[in-house]
Scaffold this motif. Structure first.
Motif, short mmCIF file in Angstrom:
data_model
loop_
_atom_site.label_atom_id
_atom_site.label_comp_id
_atom_site.label_asym_id
_atom_site.label_seq_id
_atom_site.Cartn_x
_atom_site.Cartn_y
_atom_site.Cartn_z
N GLY A 257 11.24 -13.55 2.88
CA GLY A 257 10.86 -14.61 3.66
C GLY A 257 10.86 -14.44 5.20
O GLY A 257 12.17 -13.91 5.51
N LEU A 258 10.19 -14.41 5.97
CA LEU A 258 10.16 -14.61 7.51
C LEU A 258 9.72 -15.60 8.03
O LEU A 258 9.02 -16.47 7.65
CB LEU A 258 9.09 -13.27 7.84
N PRO A 259 10.44 -15.86 9.31
CA PRO A 259 9.86 -17.40 9.99
C PRO A 259 8.47 -17.36 10.46
O PRO A 259 8.17 -16.34 10.68
CB PRO A 259 11.25 -17.22 11.14
N ALA A 260 8.19 -18.37 10.77
CA ALA A 260 6.66 -18.46 11.11
C ALA A 260 6.76 -17.86 12.40
O ALA A 260 7.64 -18.17 13.27
CB ALA A 260 6.19 -19.96 11.12
N GLN A 261 5.65 -17.60 13.06
CA GLN A 261 5.29 -16.87 14.49
C GLN A 261 6.08 -15.56 14.34
O GLN A 261 6.10 -14.86 15.38
CB GLN A 261 6.14 -17.87 15.19
N SER A 262 6.29 -14.92 13.23
CA SER A 262 6.83 -13.34 13.45
C SER A 262 5.28 -12.76 13.59
O SER A 262 4.11 -13.24 13.62
CB SER A 262 7.10 -13.23 12.08
N ASN A 263 5.77 -11.43 13.72
CA ASN A 263 4.40 -10.64 14.16
C ASN A 263 4.27 -9.31 13.36
O ASN A 263 5.27 -9.04 12.50
CB ASN A 263 4.54 -10.15 15.51
N ILE A 264 3.29 -8.47 13.70
CA ILE A 264 3.38 -7.25 12.78
C ILE A 264 4.32 -6.30 12.89
O ILE A 264 4.77 -5.72 11.80
CB ILE A 264 1.93 -6.73 13.27
N ASN A 265 5.08 -6.33 14.16
CA ASN A 265 6.34 -5.25 14.14
C ASN A 265 7.36 -5.78 13.40
O ASN A 265 8.17 -5.05 12.70
CB ASN A 265 6.64 -5.40 15.54
N ASP A 266 7.51 -7.06 12.88
CA ASP A 266 8.52 -7.50 12.18
C ASP A 266 8.40 -7.10 10.70
O ASP A 266 9.42 -6.73 10.13
CB ASP A 266 8.70 -8.97 12.35
N ILE A 267 7.18 -7.14 10.37
CA ILE A 267 6.44 -6.90 8.99
C ILE A 267 6.68 -5.36 8.91
O ILE A 267 7.37 -4.80 7.79
CB ILE A 267 5.05 -7.22 8.90
N ARG A 268 6.40 -4.45 9.97
CA ARG A 268 6.23 -3.17 9.73
C ARG A 268 7.94 -2.68 9.85
O ARG A 268 8.45 -1.68 9.17
CB ARG A 268 5.81 -2.36 11.04
N ALA A 269 8.86 -3.18 10.48
CA ALA A 269 9.94 -2.88 10.42
C ALA A 269 10.97 -3.31 9.23
O ALA A 269 11.57 -2.51 8.69
CB ALA A 269 10.90 -3.56 11.67
N TYR A 270 10.33 -4.44 8.49
CA TYR A 270 10.74 -4.63 7.31
C TYR A 270 10.51 -3.80 6.28
O TYR A 270 11.42 -3.25 5.58
CB TYR A 270 10.51 -6.15 6.95
N LEU A 271 9.33 -3.50 6.26
CA LEU A 271 8.84 -2.39 5.13
C LEU A 271 9.64 -1.00 5.29
O LEU A 271 9.72 -0.33 4.24
CB LEU A 271 7.33 -2.37 5.29
N LYS A 272 9.77 -0.71 6.63
CA LYS A 272 10.36 0.65 6.80
C LYS A 272 11.53 0.65 6.55
O LYS A 272 12.16 1.40 5.84
CB LYS A 272 10.27 0.76 8.20
N GLU A 273 12.47 -0.64 6.66
CA GLU A 273 13.72 -0.53 6.21
C GLU A 273 13.92 -0.70 4.83
O GLU A 273 14.85 -0.16 4.21
CB GLU A 273 14.24 -1.93 6.95
N TYR A 274 12.95 -1.52 3.96
CA TYR A 274 12.89 -1.58 2.58
C TYR A 274 12.90 -0.26 1.91
O TYR A 274 13.55 0.21 1.20
CB TYR A 274 11.70 -2.51 2.20
N GLN A 275 11.91 0.65 2.43
CA GLN A 275 11.56 1.87 1.87
C GLN A 275 12.71 2.99 2.19
O GLN A 275 13.24 3.70 1.26
CB GLN A 275 10.58 2.67 2.34
N ILE A 276 13.64 2.74 3.17
CA ILE A 276 14.70 3.53 3.81
C ILE A 276 15.90 3.28 2.91
O ILE A 276 16.46 4.05 2.04
CB ILE A 276 14.93 3.38 5.15
N GLN A 277 16.08 1.95 2.60
CA GLN A 277 17.14 1.61 1.81
C GLN A 277 17.00 1.51 0.25
O GLN A 277 18.05 2.07 -0.45
CB GLN A 277 17.76 -0.06 1.99
N THR A 278 16.05 1.36 -0.30
CA THR A 278 15.66 1.48 -1.57
C THR A 278 14.96 2.59 -2.29
O THR A 278 15.26 3.14 -3.35
CB THR A 278 14.76 0.25 -2.15
N GLY A 279 14.36 3.62 -1.33
CA GLY A 279 13.79 4.73 -1.73
C GLY A 279 12.27 4.51 -2.60
O GLY A 279 11.94 5.21 -3.20
N LYS A 280 11.95 3.22 -2.56
CA LYS A 280 10.89 2.86 -3.44
C LYS A 280 9.55 2.78 -2.54
O LYS A 280 9.64 2.36 -1.29
CB LYS A 280 10.79 1.26 -3.96
N ARG A 281 8.56 3.06 -3.41
CA ARG A 281 7.26 3.01 -2.48
C ARG A 281 6.73 1.78 -2.50
O ARG A 281 7.00 0.96 -3.11
CB ARG A 281 6.22 4.01 -3.49
N VAL A 282 5.74 1.50 -1.65
CA VAL A 282 5.09 0.40 -1.32
C VAL A 282 3.46 0.36 -1.45
O VAL A 282 2.81 1.24 -0.87
CB VAL A 282 5.33 -0.45 -0.08
#
Length: 479
Positions: A257-282
């Motif tokens: 869940g992300l707050p409304a009015q988030s932007n693409i950088n917020d999504i990009r940063a989350y996806l990068k962090e998710y891949q780094i922490q879990t090592g899982k592909r998207v």
């Protein structure tokens, strides 16, 4: 590769360009006179102005007379020297652009303008020469076609009718939008497709800007376990067991869940962090939904929907290409679509800007009564990869579990042929005939005429009793 690009190296760059005009043409897309030392900048600017205006490189004497900068000839250059020039000039340009971007970013940070900083740095880092020559159309047709269908995407949506309409499914790097009115089930459609994909072995992320992570997950629980949310609450252990059993043979699935009015950088940063922490592909990213995002590349008022959605949809599509993922989002239909049964571009909230950017756009047509009857309808409003625009598909909906499924339709035609009305359905299914072996029902026979009736030449006779009618008939005979 050089670590320092001093005055002598920069002078050599200009001299090599003058020696071979082809070298200048090859670096023209990244050539910026502002990157050169102040003493060489007038010569660099003159070279650019002269070539832009006269379409030819200036002579050394012209540069010397105009700018006072003397550039010497460089004899005996070969292909290896120019390979060095191309590599080093690219690195020099990237370094200079990055240095100036950092200095400019400091001023922006002091003013509290954070959004443009990321773009400045990113543009500087991504500076490169054009080495990819594209696709040779005639070189390998079979290989080219296979690359598109095998590596480019065409991932099944899990709904055979939609796959046939799209010639195979969705493709990676494309932007797909489901548009619907409030309460039409935009989120449900996206959750169902996500569930179809993880059961195919794909891994992905569902980013919600509207619903909570818990509610989004609970709805997916109902779809996956074939239990209503009420039943899940009564029997959590059974629901947990079913979810864990499916998890063993499915891809990874993360709900964020992300707050409304988030932007693409917020999504990009989350996806990068998710891949780094879990090592899982998207493999796929679901964003619920586009209208709640804000752009990064420009400051836009939230009230200016046309411009805001234009930037957001372009940034979403660029993110899909950058990551090579399946990208699905949703958008709101405006008030004019409430009473409509056929959707077009004018019914999309915010206008046509996001439609122009998206690769596939679908309208969700449903109502409370349709949901109760177990029906969902998807209308194709735009498709770049198929001829399905204007076509509709009917899907099955379970109101208890919120699962949307597709039986595949008529195998011969690729769609379910709708019944025109309830009466047609009754006519098609009702057959009145006597039971076999029922002796009480006599066999059917053609009716026979009376003995005094001539079937071949019947006569029509009538008694005329009205005086007025007799008078009219007499007038007709006399005339």
């Amino acid at each position: 590769m050089l670590k320092e690009y001093g005055l002598d190296v920069q002078r050599l760059f200009l001299e090599m360009m003058l020696e071979d005009a082809t070298s200048y043409v090859r670096v023209q897309n990244i050539y910026n006179p502002q990157n050169f030392d102040r003493s060489l900048r007038p010569a660099a600017e003159f070279i650019k102005e002269h070539t832009d205006k006269h379409k030819t490189m200036p002579d050394r004497s012209q540069i010397s007379a105009t700018t006072g900068v003397k550039l010497a000839p460089v004899p005996d250059l070969n292909e290896g020297h120019y390979d060095w020039f191309m590599s080093e000039f690219e690195a020099f340009t990237r370094r200079q652009e990055l240095e100036r971007a950092i200095l400019k970013s400091a001023d922006l940070l002091e003013k509290g303008e954070f959004e443009p900083v990321e773009k400045l740095i990113k543009d500087a880092v991504q500076i490169s020469l054009t080495r990819d020559m594209g696709t040779d159309y005639f070189a390998d047709p079979a290989g080219r076609i296979n690359r598109y269908f095998n590596s480019g995407g065409q991932v099944s949506t899990g709904w055979p009718q939609l796959d046939r309409l799209l010639y195979g499914g969705f493709s990676r790097g494309e932007l797909n939008i489901f548009a619907g009115g409030s309460g039409s089930g935009k989120s449900l459609v996206m959750m169902n497709i996500a569930l179809n994909w993880i059961q195919q072995g794909l891994s992905g992320v569902y980013i919600t800007l509207e619903l909570s992570e818990e509610l989004t997950s609970l709805r997916t629980d109902a779809m996956l376990t074939n239990m209503s949310t009420k039943d899940i609450r009564k029997d959590i252990d059974t629901a947990e067991l079913k979810v864990k059993l499916v998890a063993k043979k499915s891809g990874n699935y993360q709900v964020k869940g992300l707050p409304a009015q988030s932007n693409i950088n917020d999504i990009r940063a989350y996806l990068k962090e998710y891949q780094i922490q879990t090592g899982k592909r998207v493999d796929f990213v679901m964003i619920d939904y586009l209208d709640l995002l804000m752009p990064v590349s420009a400051k836009v008022s939230p009230n200016d929907l046309f411009v805001k959605d234009k930037y957001v949809s372009e940034e979403l599509r660029n993110l899909a290409k950058e990551l090579g993922v399946l990208m699905v989002t949703a958008s709101q239909l405006n008030r004019s679509a409430v009473e409509e049964v056929e959707f077009d571009h004018s019914h999309i909230s915010g206008g046509i800007s996001k439609i122009n950017t998206a690769d596939n756009v679908f309208g969700i047509f449903t109502s409370r009564s349709m949901k109760e009857r177990g029906k969902y309808q998807i209308q194709c409003m735009k498709s770049r990869s198929s001829t399905g625009v204007g076509q509709k598909i009917d899907l099955e909906y379970n109101i208890e579990t919120m699962r949307i499924t597709d039986e595949g339709g008529d195998e011969g035609t690729g769609y379910n042929k709708p019944q025109s009305s309830i009466m047609d359905s009754i006519k098609a299914r009702s057959q009145v005939k006597p039971a076999e072996g029922d002796a009480s029902v006599p066999p059917w026979e053609r009716a026979k005429p009376r003995e005094d009736f001539d079937l071949e030449a019947p006569k029509v006779t009538a008694d005329v009793q009205s005086a007025k009618l007799k008078q009219l008939l007499g007038q007709i005979k006399q005339s």
